[in-house]
Design a protein around this motif. Structure first.
Motif, mmCIF file in Angstrom:
data_model
loop_
_atom_site.group_PDB
_atom_site.id
_atom_site.type_symbol
_atom_site.label_atom_id
_atom_site.label_comp_id
_atom_site.label_asym_id
_atom_site.label_seq_id
_atom_site.Cartn_x
_atom_site.Cartn_y
_atom_site.Cartn_z
ATOM 1 N N TRP A 25 40.577 40.350 36.137
ATOM 2 C CA TRP A 25 42.077 40.011 36.290
ATOM 3 C C TRP A 25 42.119 38.376 36.061
ATOM 4 O O TRP A 25 42.671 37.768 35.548
ATOM 5 C CB TRP A 25 43.004 40.242 37.850
ATOM 6 C CG TRP A 25 44.322 39.453 37.819
ATOM 7 C CD1 TRP A 25 45.344 39.863 37.547
ATOM 8 C CD2 TRP A 25 44.322 38.184 38.769
ATOM 9 N NE1 TRP A 25 46.250 38.965 37.849
ATOM 10 C CE2 TRP A 25 45.605 37.961 38.518
ATOM 11 C CE3 TRP A 25 43.402 37.428 39.228
ATOM 12 C CZ2 TRP A 25 46.070 36.540 39.162
ATOM 13 C CZ3 TRP A 25 43.952 36.370 39.882
ATOM 14 C CH2 TRP A 25 45.072 35.922 40.065
ATOM 15 N N GLU A 26 41.139 37.877 36.836
ATOM 16 C CA GLU A 26 40.803 36.336 36.649
ATOM 17 C C GLU A 26 40.692 35.897 35.154
ATOM 18 O O GLU A 26 41.220 34.925 34.560
ATOM 19 C CB GLU A 26 39.666 35.835 37.323
ATOM 20 C CG GLU A 26 39.770 35.567 38.842
ATOM 21 C CD GLU A 26 38.814 34.937 39.577
ATOM 22 O OE1 GLU A 26 37.715 35.606 39.478
ATOM 23 O OE2 GLU A 26 38.657 33.991 40.181
ATOM 24 N N GLN A 27 39.962 36.779 34.365
ATOM 25 C CA GLN A 27 39.426 36.479 33.096
ATOM 26 C C GLN A 27 40.836 36.759 32.039
ATOM 27 O O GLN A 27 41.145 35.870 31.392
ATOM 28 C CB GLN A 27 38.399 37.431 32.547
ATOM 29 C CG GLN A 27 37.488 36.282 31.917
ATOM 30 C CD GLN A 27 36.145 37.392 31.639
ATOM 31 O OE1 GLN A 27 36.058 38.436 31.984
ATOM 32 N NE2 GLN A 27 35.296 36.590 31.186
ATOM 33 N N ALA A 28 41.610 37.793 32.627
ATOM 34 C CA ALA A 28 42.723 37.961 31.768
ATOM 35 C C ALA A 28 43.858 37.063 32.210
ATOM 36 O O ALA A 28 44.766 36.919 31.040
ATOM 37 C CB ALA A 28 43.179 39.364 32.184
ATOM 38 N N HIS A 29 44.035 36.479 33.165
ATOM 39 C CA HIS A 29 45.146 35.580 33.807
ATOM 40 C C HIS A 29 44.672 34.386 34.247
ATOM 41 O O HIS A 29 44.793 33.959 35.201
ATOM 42 C CB HIS A 29 45.984 36.278 34.510
ATOM 43 C CG HIS A 29 46.367 37.721 34.088
ATOM 44 N ND1 HIS A 29 47.410 37.799 33.253
ATOM 45 C CD2 HIS A 29 46.133 38.969 34.654
ATOM 46 C CE1 HIS A 29 47.746 39.176 32.762
ATOM 47 N NE2 HIS A 29 46.840 39.961 33.883
ATOM 48 N N PRO A 30 44.215 33.312 33.490
ATOM 49 C CA PRO A 30 43.313 32.277 33.866
ATOM 50 C C PRO A 30 44.448 31.303 34.450
ATOM 51 O O PRO A 30 43.942 30.655 35.436
ATOM 52 C CB PRO A 30 43.001 31.598 32.469
ATOM 53 C CG PRO A 30 43.393 32.076 31.447
ATOM 54 C CD PRO A 30 43.655 33.461 31.785
#
Lengths: 680, 680
Positions: free
Chosen positions: B323-328
């Motif tokens: 999720w972190e990677q997808a939604h910086p």
């Protein structure tokens, strides 16, 4: 109802028109509810309410409570129509300086207003309290009569809005009313689905009727606030139901029949505007250009309420005279209660305590005071918000005030009992106590932990504003309660309660101060008082060596004089910290510093003394002063002055034995001595 | 449940034994509920609660709230068993100085405790707030995921007692939870029919389940607190119900299975006594002579909760990394919110106002501040207790936080909206705001009239005790509100709120002070603040002539210096009365008296400044001082000293235009001038 005719219809519409005009004239206020509740209010005041507008204090009257005080016009207009002395000029003076028609109804200000409302929910609590007081008073004066046949039977009617029923205090009071089976209470819920933020769908969607069923109430629904026949039938059924309180869920359209603003939040709290007022008058068949336009035949018709009221009262007075003759002792009690005066010699019953280093908790001393004076003062009753044993509020052997069906192994009693059980509902307790005091001459007290005075503050403020002689028994009054920790330890409460104008806050230092405090509180009949009492034992001072506890009545006094008679430093304290000041005095005297100790249990009473007395206790020449109190310093600077020192607590407490807390937080004789040396 | 075996049964009984032993050791406390709720608590902590005892701050965790904080052992024992770091020595240290096991649970003190409880009813409000915050946060971080599939979906579990549900605050919060359709909330009501005054028949007889049905909740009944299978099924059904909050009405026997004290008030709040503890141990098959006796296989078994928790968290962390990677951007926001830090440059958005004699109400300025910073601070949200327009708390164009079905003509929005609608429920608003702040990194504010800060005081105190960064927007802050009269006019509230340790009370004098006040409040992340804002317009001071409003951040500053640079007298004021001080200064200067005006919007911030600054603002050499504030004098003596004068209000207000009230009550430049002359 059948008895109503064309003039009644016109009177209802006149009420709406007057409400619009009054708000429009001053430019602000709340017209909407006064318009939509006009039929209901008119039906109540002209048919159901037992009252005599020419004698608003008639003992036999019903009570009416307008919980949504912002809709004061709902009440003012009916008082005008029924003939309470309000006239059109009073309505014209709405919300202006010195008028009989302030923004919210104020008791003791406008004839016919039974309680000050405005803060939402309080009126519901007041009404529950009135209904409870009515039952208790009936028990004192006329317990033998059959249900509904006593001179002292009457009905408490109340109106409440969405906002009132969203407030927790009304829920607390209503739940208790259910347990208490208050059949003499009728609440009309004005279900208009509009509050200030417009439609209640956004925040208030519960099924109120079902909630009241859950509380054990008799619930009726009337679907149209304009349907007087249905309302009339509902009133009849509500009054006939004597085993449970009644609620009528009444659907109304706020601002009805304003063509554009009805059913909107805009109709709630603002003037409608000239155009809308005119348009509404046209809808109602009134002259749009005329204001405060009352047809002579309408007012003549509505003022017949006075004749009817006088006739009803005359019949009642006749029965009352017979009752007085048959029951001279009860009549004497009623007469005494009407002036809230105390019987001669009652205070002789007060206990006193010999010197005792171990001592006694002031909460326990308070319980002993109550037990001692209960036989002298039948008007005195009270209870606790589920802390009877901790607050020492229940006098042993006295019956509980509960329906017979609700007795338990621990608590026996009956409908006319004396020990109140509020449940864990501090806010409702406060509002109910106000209602009890408003209803008649009983003296009620209610207990909880001091820290939870926060929960009931809304009601305490109203008691002070209304000058009601209710007494709060707030125990566990400091970090001295120990292990229960910071959530239960009052720190800022002394200051916060002293800040309330008109409230006497009293924190006695030992058992004997507690007795004098109670005596003084009961001698006052025009204000509330709160006692802050210790959980822990406090030494009972040796009054042979120190001054008499009588000084408590003056709010402050020299407890221990400097050995030389001329103090070099004065130590001031309240409650459990006075013993610290006394111990510090020993050290200081031993070190050669003449030291006076002043006990200051009630700042408000001290402020009432003349300057000479105050300066005798606190001579301006002695500028070295130290206060010690287990609370925030706020307010003490007035007593210790620029040169003084304040030993207090400006942070929260902790969970531990209280002796440990006093030590850790520096509330010690050593700290006071050090502060005294600094101050000198 | 089927998965539970003999060791689980023994662990439950161990929990009971530990509760008895811990109370018995310290000599006071509440054993009864910890004994009867042990099965339920164990089932929750060992099976249903999504948690990792080794990481109590895990973002993905469920929350648990023990609203009946007096039964802290219910929680402490489960924290011990599950492996949160509490050990037997901690239980042995119950309710003693410095222990991890204070009388009532305290957040930020004991790992695994999510909120400080004890004052009854608050925990229910906290839980509702947490459930609301969970939804709002999910909306910020992951609005697209399907129901129940988001990383940010979790359940808020709470236990409540009879006392909790008697308190109005829990009713208010529960009603709102129904409207809000909080499907992520599960409340277990411990229906033991015993409170401190023994059987609840005397005060609490309502049908709680039916009341919660009326609120729109999913209601289940479990008739026996020992029936883990039934409880397990009820938990499953409650969790499966995602469209409504769930309550489980659970019948328990307090103090079970103590042979003599079960089902009595005596088991509630006192140690059982050695004999009863021993007898109970025998009933449970424990060695009556042993204390704190935990079989090694039991603790080994229960501590498996750590492994399970770590595995669950690891799985979650893996998804979280994706999720972190997808939604910086969202991840950055979350990261910022975790430390409650503000984005660079956010304050550039703050508005300022030019000098203007007519000016603007500070409540309006506050609304403009909110509108300006909303785009910068997505974590900021809030609303009002049904006074949005009056409090200026709703930012135009922002969606309401309501289920889609609850939208109205005036308010559109959705489940992830930003404008809160609390209804007329100030106390619940306070408790809910605490729950929101406890749950995560959003910054919440809530508005009402200042006078009704009384209604929410119980929750405000807890915000201060817990150091939660919530903001109260208290408007209509003085008699300046005019016609609504004394019930609505705060008089004593400034003092009463300043008395609360850890609360910043801020009363800005004009629009520009309001902006700096908001900025300073938002920069603090470790304490609550209350803004007192005017209803009426206040002149916007000419900052070219007078000092910058930046001084607001220091709590007090020299607004207008004496013409000579050396003041002969200092005038101090706050809020709407600063303009009176400024006007008085004109008169005094004209009469030849060099006069300084100090604006003192926040006493707490001023107290934090170093002595040099404070003495620069209030030089000790200038003893002639006058304060002016439309409230009780309490506390001002600390600033004006023995030689000073206090112009205030020590009585209630009245219903009239505010200009009239200021005149009648002597809050005027003339009065300040006269006081200054006396002080000199």
């Amino acid at each position: 109802p059948d008895s109503f005719g064309e003039l009644d219809r016109k009177a209802v519409d006149t009420a709406r028109v007057l409400a619009m005009d009054a708000v429009q004239k001053v430019g602000n206020g709340h017209p909407g509810t006064a318009m939509s509740m006009a039929p209901t209010a008119y039906l109540l005041f002209q048919k159901w309410l037992q009252h005599d507008p020419s004698e608003p204090q008639w003992t036999g009257r019903d009570r009416f409570v307008l919980s949504m005080g912002h809709s004061s016009l709902t009440l003012y207009v009916q008082l005008y129509l029924a003939g309470y002395g309000l006239e059109l000029d009073d309505l014209r003076a709405l919300r202006t300086w010195g008028s009989l028609t302030p923004g919210h109804p104020e008791v003791n200000h406008t004839p016919g207003v039974e309680t000050t409302t405005g803060p939402l929910g309080q009126g519901v609590g007041n009404a529950v309290g009135m209904a409870m007081a009515a039952r208790r008073e009936r028990g004192l004066f006329d317990p033998e009569s059959a249900d509904g046949e006593s001179l002292f039977d009457h009905t408490v009617w109340a109106f409440a809005s969405d906002g009132d029923l969203e407030e927790g205090v009304s829920g607390e009071a209503s739940s208790l009313a259910g347990t208490q089976q208050l059949g003499n209470l009728v609440l009309v819920y004005d279900d208009n689905k509009i509050s200030i933020e417009d439609h209640t769908d956004i925040a208030f969607t519960e099924d109120v009727g079902k909630r009241y069923e859950a509380y054990g109430w008799h619930v009726q629904h009337v679907d149209d606030g304009e349907d007087l026949a249905a309302l009339d039938a509902a009133f009849a059924a509500a009054k006939a139901e004597t085993g449970r309180p009644s609620i009528i869920v009444l659907r109304t359209i706020i601002g009805w029949p304003a063509p554009n603003k009805q059913n909107t939040g805009a109709a709630h709290g603002s003037a409608l505007g000239d155009d809308e007022v005119k348009a509404t008058k046209q809808v109602l068949g009134f002259d749009p250009e005329a204001t405060f336009d009352v047809a002579p035949e309408v007012i003549e018709h509505t003022r017949k309420a006075v004749e009817r009221g006088q006739a009803a009262r005359a019949a009642w007075e006749e029965r009352f005279a017979a009752w007085e003759q048959a029951h001279p002792e009860r009549a004497a009690l009623l007469s005494r209660m009407k002036t809230r005066s105390l019987p001669d010699g009652w205070a002789d019953a007060l206990p006193s305590w010999p010197a005792d280093a171990k001592g006694v908790a002031t909460r326990k001393a308070s319980g002993e005071v109550l037990a001692a004076v209960y036989p002298e003062l039948p008007e005195l009753w009270g209870g606790s918000a589920d802390l009877a044993e901790s607050n020492n509020t229940a006098v042993k052997g006295e019956p509980s005030f509960i329906p017979a069906s609700q007795q338990t192994k621990m608590w026996s009693g009956g409908p006319y009992g004396r020990t109140l059980h509020f449940g864990v509902r501090e806010h409702a307790m406060g509002a109910i106590m106000n209602g009890i005091a408003l209803h008649g001459g009983t003296r009620v007290y209610g207990g909880t932990f001091l820290t939870f005075s926060d929960y009931m503050r809304g009601a305490v403020r109203l008691a002070a504003l209304m000058q009601l002689p209710v007494t709060y028994v707030w125990t566990h009054d400091s970090i001295g309660l120990g292990e229960d920790g910071p959530t239960h330890q009052p720190i800022e409460h002394y200051a916060a309660l002293r800040a309330i104008p008109g409230l006497d806050f009293v924190r006695p230092a030992d058992a004997n101060e507690t007795a004098v405090a109670w005596r003084t509180i009961l001698e006052n009949n025009d204000r509330p008082a709160g006692l802050a009492l210790s959980r822990q034992n406090l030494p009972t001072f040796d009054r042979e060596v120190m001054a008499s506890a009588e000084g408590t009545a003056k709010g402050g006094y020299v407890l221990a004089e400097a050995s030389t008679g001329t103090p070099e430093v004065i130590l001031l304290g309240t409650g459990s910290e006075v013993q610290i000041a006394v111990a510090a005095r020993e050290h200081l005297e031993a070190a050669g510093t003449p030291t006076r100790v002043v006990s200051l249990p009630c700042w408000e009473w001290f402020a009432e003394q003349d300057q000479a007395y105050r300066e005798q206790v606190l001579p301006p020449t002695v500028r070295a002063r130290v206060s010690v109190e287990a609370g925030v310093p706020m307010g003490w600077r007035d007593f210790v002055g620029d040169a003084g020192r304040i030993v207090g607590l400006d942070h929260y407490g902790a969970s531990a034995a209280y002796t440990k807390l006093y030590e850790e937080f520096g509330l010690t004789a050593e700290a006071v001595v050090a502060a005294a040396q600094e101050s000198i």
